[in-house]
Design a protein around this motif. Structure first.
Motif, PDB file in Angstrom:
ATOM      1  N   LEU A  80      32.149  62.373  41.249  1.00 38.97           N
ATOM      2  CA  LEU A  80      33.383  61.433  40.980  1.00 38.97           C
ATOM      3  C   LEU A  80      33.026  59.967  41.474  1.00 38.97           C
ATOM      4  O   LEU A  80      33.095  59.049  40.988  1.00 38.97           O
ATOM      5  N   LEU A  81      32.408  60.156  42.975  1.00 40.20           N
ATOM      6  CA  LEU A  81      32.079  59.096  43.609  1.00 40.20           C
ATOM      7  C   LEU A  81      30.898  58.352  42.993  1.00 40.20           C
ATOM      8  O   LEU A  81      31.074  56.973  42.994  1.00 40.20           O
TER       9      LEU A  81
ATOM     10  N   SER B 159      28.827  53.553  40.557  1.00 41.82           N
ATOM     11  CA  SER B 159      28.035  52.989  39.417  1.00 41.82           C
ATOM     12  C   SER B 159      28.808  51.956  38.822  1.00 41.82           C
ATOM     13  O   SER B 159      28.521  50.652  38.356  1.00 41.82           O
ATOM     14  N   LYS B 160      30.110  52.133  38.499  1.00 49.46           N
ATOM     15  CA  LYS B 160      31.048  51.153  37.879  1.00 49.46           C
ATOM     16  C   LYS B 160      31.038  50.032  38.811  1.00 49.46           C
ATOM     17  O   LYS B 160      31.286  48.776  38.198  1.00 49.46           O
TER      18      LYS B 160
ATOM     19  N   ALA C  43      38.229  47.240  43.884  1.00 46.21           N
ATOM     20  CA  ALA C  43      38.490  46.274  42.717  1.00 46.21           C
ATOM     21  C   ALA C  43      37.774  46.702  41.632  1.00 46.21           C
ATOM     22  O   ALA C  43      36.930  46.108  40.660  1.00 46.21           O
ATOM     23  N   ILE C  44      37.575  48.119  41.360  1.00 48.86           N
ATOM     24  CA  ILE C  44      36.881  48.921  40.269  1.00 48.86           C
ATOM     25  C   ILE C  44      37.528  48.751  38.897  1.00 48.86           C
ATOM     26  O   ILE C  44      38.479  49.201  38.917  1.00 48.86           O
ATOM     27  N   ASN C  45      36.805  48.136  38.015  1.00 48.85           N
ATOM     28  CA  ASN C  45      37.252  48.350  36.632  1.00 48.85           C
ATOM     29  C   ASN C  45      36.955  49.645  35.924  1.00 48.85           C
ATOM     30  O   ASN C  45      35.857  49.781  35.563  1.00 48.85           O
ATOM     31  N   MET C  46      37.830  50.458  35.948  1.00 53.96           N
ATOM     32  CA  MET C  46      37.575  51.773  35.250  1.00 53.96           C
ATOM     33  C   MET C  46      37.136  51.652  33.706  1.00 53.96           C
ATOM     34  O   MET C  46      36.592  52.773  33.077  1.00 53.96           O
ATOM     35  N   GLN C  47      37.105  50.509  32.883  1.00 53.68           N
ATOM     36  CA  GLN C  47      36.850  50.608  31.708  1.00 53.68           C
ATOM     37  C   GLN C  47      35.265  50.151  31.725  1.00 53.68           C
ATOM     38  O   GLN C  47      34.472  50.243  30.735  1.00 53.68           O
ATOM     39  N   ASP C  48      34.702  49.646  32.645  1.00 49.11           N
ATOM     40  CA  ASP C  48      33.188  49.478  32.966  1.00 49.11           C
ATOM     41  C   ASP C  48      32.429  50.679  32.916  1.00 49.11           C
ATOM     42  O   ASP C  48      32.829  51.851  32.904  1.00 49.11           O
TER      43      ASP C  48
END
Length: 543
Positions: free
Chosen positions: A44-45, A50-51, A114-119
């Motif tokens: 998961l991490l 990576s994102k 501030a990770i964009n989970m769509q990336d």
């Protein structure tokens, strides 16, 4: 975030109640049966990392030089380096979260970074030869797929090979072809081109005996051997066909025990080396005609490599900023030789490869090795460009040839991390080019006798250090006591540092004779025992 999928997946990899682990320099390490949930969560991490970076992240399932029943996991950052320190706390929090806390911990990481989970995201996975490694790598894959990420499973690879592959993929192949085959081809071409420049190059080379620690390095050196013939003849021992991983063999065993591994047939004055379990450490050694054992550890390796590079820099006329980075465990004779004879600056960093790596990055050429044999050489982009330019525009034939040698050294070294196979090939090339036997290499300087011991304490946190762990600031009076003890012996020094994983204090001492080094180490152990809360019986003198 696909929360339902993550929680369903996590339920298949439940965390044992009350288990607490810490992500350190070596990632997570413990008994394999306690790691299934950790592997899933590191999957998961890795996706989140990576994102965040927008690069491929590596996950290596290994416990390096630990016993076979242990296992562990390391995350690899985009340029093949270790996971940045700021994310180590995320790894620790995630591994230790109870099932009902998992959603909150993941959400907090996503929010803080501030990770964009769509990336998009992608993870590269590798494992060593431990019996537990295949099932644990499947747990990593479960974590990766729970967040619908891409991944590639590279299967059985050495730790340095996975670091290499991650760097290659994130640099669009500029560092090399991102495969194990590409690794073999890059290193073997550089090695063969380098050795070919030796005026004494012969069709057949004397044999090098390799102790593979019954690990992944054994498999990979077998695969690579055909690329190295006839320049290098290898004889492999402890190849995993019958012995246990790291049991009475391997680099750590040889370094700590100061004796040859079991299972190797050592002939007098023959070069031998040992890998560790995941092939990121190497030490050399030999027996003389009187059956005396001689170890050439990371200090000897750093000295050989840095001396060779310094000599080539002089030939090409480049004044690059070069330094050697050591830890407090480096033998004092190596430091004196580098500074006083070779005029190479030496810096001391805290124990742990990540600390040495970061310090080495400050120079045009940074050579770093821990005494245990883990190390490599880093070249800045400026250094690489200047060296490659001189292969075409050198002032003389000698200058251009020296520049070509340096370029081959750059291509032969795995700059992402310490690499036993790469380091072995660099050493073998240098010995060939300089016409050095292992005995002559060993005679460059003489190690000061030394001793490493440990003292069990109630709480290792009572010890606090400064000056790259060479001096203590807590508990009160301990450093003053050590200073007084050191004054009693010639050419001596000593330091203590807390273990990173258990309630023990590690003690190192060196002096002009082995008897004095042993006596100093024992007296420092007594000081630690009395001033830092020793547990159990008082340390006894060495016999």
């Amino acid at each position: 975030m696909h929360l339902e999928s993550v929680l369903r997946s996590s339920a298949r990899h439940a965390k044992p109640a009350g288990l607490t682990l810490q992500y350190g320099t070596a990632g997570f390490r413990t008994k394999a049966e306690h790691l299934d949930h950790v592997m899933h969560r590191m999957g998961l991490l890795a996706v989140l990392r990576s994102k965040k970076t927008k690069f491929i992240i590596g996950v290596m399932v290994t416990a390096s030089h630990n016993p076979e029943e242990d296992n562990g996991v390391k995350l690899v950052d985009p340029m093949g380096e270790m996971l940045v320190q700021e994310w180590e706390i995320y790894a620790t929090n995630l591994a230790n979260a109870e099932e009902h806390e998992l959603q909150t911990v993941l959400t907090n990481i996503i929010k803080q970074e501030a990770i964009n989970m769509q990336d998009e995201s992608s993870v590269a996975i590798g494992r060593d030869t431990r019996p537990s490694s295949e099932s644990l790598s499947l747990a990593v894959i479960d974590g990766v797929t729970a967040l619908e990420s891409k991944y590639q499973d590279y299967g059985l690879v050495t730790t340095p090979q996975l670091h290499y592959i991650v760097c290659c993929r994130n640099t669009d192949g500029r560092y090399g072809e991102p495969s194990v085959e590409g690794y073999y081809q890059k290193l073997s071409k550089a090695f063969n081109d380098l050795v070919k420049q030796s005026p004494e190059c012969q069709a057949e080379k004397e044999c090098l005996s390799i102790d593979g620690a019954n690990g992944i390095g054994s498999l990979k050196i077998k695969e690579m051997e055909r690329y190295l013939q006839p320049r290098l003849s290898l004889q492999l021992f402890n190849d995993g066909s019958n012995g246990r991983l790291n049991y009475m063999c391997g680099a750590d065993y040889v370094k700590v025990q100061q004796k040859p591994p079991e299972g190797i047939d050592m002939k007098p004055n023959e070069r031998c080396c040992s890998f560790d379990g995941d092939a990121d450490r190497i030490v050399y050694y030999y027996k003389d005609s009187g059956d005396g054992f001689h170890l050439l550890d990371g200090d000897k390796i750093a000295t050989l490599i840095s001396t060779f590079i310094k000599e080539l820099l002089v030939k090409v006329g480049l004044e690059l900023n070069m330094a050697v980075v050591q830890t407090a465990y480096a033998n004092g004779s190596s430091t004196r030789y580098l500074e006083e004879v070779m005029k190479v600056p030496v810096y001391c960093a805290k124990t742990g490869v990540k600390h040495l790596h970061h310090k080495a990055q400050e120079f045009d050429i940074g050579v770093y090795f821990e005494a245990n044999g883990h190390g490599t050489v880093l070249f800045s982009k400026t250094a690489e460009e200047q060296i490659r330019q001189l292969t075409k525009t050198g002032a003389s034939e000698e200058s251009r040839k020296a520049a070509q040698m340096l370029e081959n050294v750059i291509n032969l070294i795995n700059q992402t991390v310490g690499d036993a196979i790469s380091d072995m090939l660099v050493i073998e090339a240098i010995l060939s080019l300089k016409g050095l036997t292992i005995q002559k290499w060993n005679e460059i300087y003489t190690d000061l006798p030394n001793r490493q011991l440990k003292v069990t304490v109630a709480d290792r946190k009572v010890i606090d250090t400064t000056d790259a762990e060479r001096r203590t600031v807590k508990p009160p009076g301990l450093q003053e006591k050590i200073d007084d003890l050191v004054k009693k012996y010639n050419m001596s020094r000593a330091f203590v540092r807390p273990s990173g994983t258990e309630d023990v204090v590690r003690v190192y001492a060196e002096a002009d004779t082995q008897e004095n080094a042993d006596a100093l180490a024992h007296e420092v152990c007594l000081a630690v025992y009395h001033l830092a809360g020793g547990v159990g019986d008082q340390p006894k003198p060495l016999r």
